[in-house]
Write a protein that holds these residues in place. Structure first.
Motif, short mmCIF file in Angstrom:
data_model
loop_
_atom_site.label_atom_id
_atom_site.label_comp_id
_atom_site.label_asym_id
_atom_site.label_seq_id
_atom_site.Cartn_x
_atom_site.Cartn_y
_atom_site.Cartn_z
N TRP A 156 3.44 2.50 1.55
CA TRP A 156 3.61 3.13 2.96
C TRP A 156 2.51 3.96 3.46
O TRP A 156 2.70 4.97 4.35
N ASP A 157 1.26 4.00 3.19
CA ASP A 157 0.08 4.51 3.41
C ASP A 157 -0.27 3.86 4.51
O ASP A 157 -1.04 2.59 4.73
N TYR A 158 0.06 4.57 5.91
CA TYR A 158 -0.38 3.93 7.09
C TYR A 158 -1.68 3.76 7.49
O TYR A 158 -2.07 2.55 8.00
N GLU A 159 -2.50 4.59 7.10
CA GLU A 159 -3.86 4.51 7.42
C GLU A 159 -4.51 3.24 6.64
O GLU A 159 -5.30 2.48 7.29
N ARG A 160 -4.22 3.33 5.47
CA ARG A 160 -4.73 2.09 4.49
C ARG A 160 -4.17 0.83 4.90
O ARG A 160 -5.00 -0.20 5.16
N THR A 161 -2.78 0.61 5.29
CA THR A 161 -2.35 -0.55 5.94
C THR A 161 -2.99 -0.80 7.05
O THR A 161 -3.47 -2.01 7.47
N PHE A 203 0.62 -0.98 0.01
CA PHE A 203 -0.16 -0.04 -0.07
C PHE A 203 0.81 1.38 -0.06
O PHE A 203 0.34 2.40 0.35
#
Length: 113
Positions: A39-44, A37
Motif C-alpha cells: 500500500w505504498d502509493y508512490e511506489r505503486t 508494494f
C-alpha cells in the motif's frame, strides 16, 4: 481485490498516474501492485508507470488487438505444444509438481470445450 479499500487505493493510483476516467483495463494490475508494494502509493504509481512504458515498448496493444480481432485461442500461438508440457496453461498456483492425472488432463485437446 474488489474490497472497498482496493477501490479507493486504485482510484488514488489512477489519479496519481493520470489514467483516463473511462480506462478501467489496468485496475486489477494496480490492485495487485498495491498489495505487492504494501500500500505504498508512490511506489505503486512508479512501478505502474514502468509497466505502462514497458508494455508500450513491447507493442502489447498491437498484440492484444491481433489476438482479439483474430479471435485467437491459446493453441493458436507459436510453440504452444512445446510449452504446454512444461507450463500448463490451466495450472494451479501450487508449487507442487502436477500429478500424472493433472498432467494428462493438461494435454492439448484433452480439456472439454
Amino acid at each position: 481485490w474488489k474490497q472497498a479499500r482496493f477501490y479507493h487505493g486504485v482510484e488514488r493510483v489512477r489519479d496519481m498516474c493520470g489514467v483516463p476516467k473511462g480506462d478501467r483495463g489496468d485496475d486489477a494490475v494496480i490492485g495487485m501492485m498495491l498489495d505487492r508494494f504494501g500500500w505504498d502509493y508512490e511506489r505503486t504509481a512508479e512501478m505502474y508507470q514502468v509497466s505502462v512504458r514497458r508494455r508500450k515498448e513491447l507493442g502489447m496493444a498491437a498484440i492484444k488487438d491481433d489476438i482479439v480481432s483474430q479471435q485467437l485461442s491459446v493453441e493458436d500461438f507459436p510453440h504452444h505444444r512445446d510449452v504446454m508440457p512444461v507450463i500448463p496453461v490451466f495450472a494451479s498456483t501450487s508449487l507442487e509438481p502436477p500429478t500424472a492425472a493433472a498432467a494428462a488432463a493438461a494435454e492439448p485437446g484433452s480439456l472439454p470445450l
